[in-house]
Design an enzyme around this catalytic site. Sequence first.
Site, PDB file in Angstrom:
ATOM      1  N   PRO A   7       0.852  -1.197   0.000  1.00 38.29           N
ATOM      2  CA  PRO A   7       0.000   0.000   0.000  1.00 38.29           C
ATOM      3  C   PRO A   7       0.882   1.240   0.000  1.00 38.29           C
ATOM      4  CG  PRO A   7       0.175  -0.878   2.222  1.00 38.29           C
ATOM      5  CD  PRO A   7       0.968  -1.807   1.336  1.00 38.29           C
ATOM      6  N   GLN A  68      -6.659  -1.282   4.319  1.00 36.67           N
ATOM      7  CA  GLN A  68      -5.738  -0.820   5.350  1.00 36.67           C
ATOM      8  C   GLN A  68      -6.306   0.392   6.088  1.00 36.67           C
ATOM      9  OE1 GLN A  68      -1.808   1.415   4.934  1.00 36.67           O
ATOM     10  NE2 GLN A  68      -1.050  -0.658   5.358  1.00 36.67           N
ATOM     11  N   CYS A  98       3.747   4.328   8.071  1.00 38.26           N
ATOM     12  CA  CYS A  98       3.772   5.523   7.224  1.00 38.26           C
ATOM     13  C   CYS A  98       4.723   6.565   7.819  1.00 38.26           C
ATOM     14  CB  CYS A  98       2.378   6.119   7.081  1.00 38.26           C
ATOM     15  SG  CYS A  98       2.361   7.628   6.072  1.00 38.26           S
ATOM     16  N   LYS A 139       1.543  -3.780   9.242  1.00 38.85           N
ATOM     17  CA  LYS A 139       2.778  -3.393   8.556  1.00 38.85           C
ATOM     18  C   LYS A 139       3.505  -2.374   9.420  1.00 38.85           C
ATOM     19  CE  LYS A 139       4.466  -2.038   3.958  1.00 38.85           C
ATOM     20  NZ  LYS A 139       5.255  -0.832   4.187  1.00 38.85           N
ATOM     21  N   GLU A 201      13.616  -2.053  -0.789  1.00 37.72           N
ATOM     22  CA  GLU A 201      14.787  -2.124  -1.661  1.00 37.72           C
ATOM     23  C   GLU A 201      14.871  -3.395  -2.496  1.00 37.72           C
ATOM     24  OE1 GLU A 201      17.197   0.347  -2.406  1.00 37.72           O
ATOM     25  OE2 GLU A 201      15.589   1.455  -1.436  1.00 37.72           O
TER      26      GLU A 201
END
Length: 319
Positions: A7, A68, A98, A139, A201
């Site tokens: 997300p 979410q 976030c 998350k 990454e």
Amino acid sequence: MQIALAPMEGLVDEILRDVLTRVGGIDWCVTEFIRITDRLLPATAFHKLAPELRDGSRTRAGTPMRVQLLGSDPACLADNAAFACELGAPVIDLNFGCPAKTVNRSRGGAVLLKEPELMHDIVAAVRRAVPSEIAVTSKMRLGYDSPDGALDCARALADGGSAHVVVHARTKVDGYRPPAHWEWVARVAEAVRVPVFANGEVWTLDDYLRCREVSGVEDIMLGRGLVSRPGLARQIAAWRDGGEIREMPWSELLPLLRDFWLQARRKLAPRYAPGRLKQWLGMLTRTYPEAVELFARIRRESDCETIDRLLQVSFSQAA
């Protein structure tokens, strides 16, 4: 092994979810976060960011979509999670990662990594509020400014009832700067008894294989890497399944880029549609030289009809 689409607020909206999941390889995706403050949101607020709720919570390709939520009030998050389930959400995901300053200032996202007890209470409250057959997931990042509390945060989520934990292998302060600390994903995986997904990454199949080796985790959530290389999930899935691993050529991407633009024109205000196209095209320049040329043609344009003409020329030349 599962491959998920991350997300990403302001990037992976319903349009990009639709386009990317049609490429293949993605097992499930997650909405942009729905911000919860102090009230029960109306159905329109959920449908705005999760229109797939009206279609069985699946993208056009049939990929399951999860909803979410982001916030800091356990009771209010629980009420909204229960309502989201009534609207058709098959899984509730909770955002503790976030890094945006505006979000953190209002006590949402990664700032909660300073309060593992509150993280636990949020997950536990949501777990109690939603039907038992609906999973609650989460998350997180490694921490706010240090990974020292990562294990406590992960345990708080798992003990609260999170069915799995996605770990973005950077702190909030790290932002999106490389490297991602995959070795910390390994430590988290050892600390909890629920599945752990690595995130951060992974731009290529080789990156995924290195991440898997370092973290010991096979489940992966792909974000900017998949947006920049739309065939990445398909490549990883082919590796997993012993199939043919191939690059996605520009000629295969062009029809999806065209459809993305048509959807943006139809669903977004004219002043916003060009920016969304430039945003994705700019990220595609990391992988495709052809995207560099096309981006240069449209980067200064803000008129949709002008962009229509420029795209048509580019598509015709590539045909």
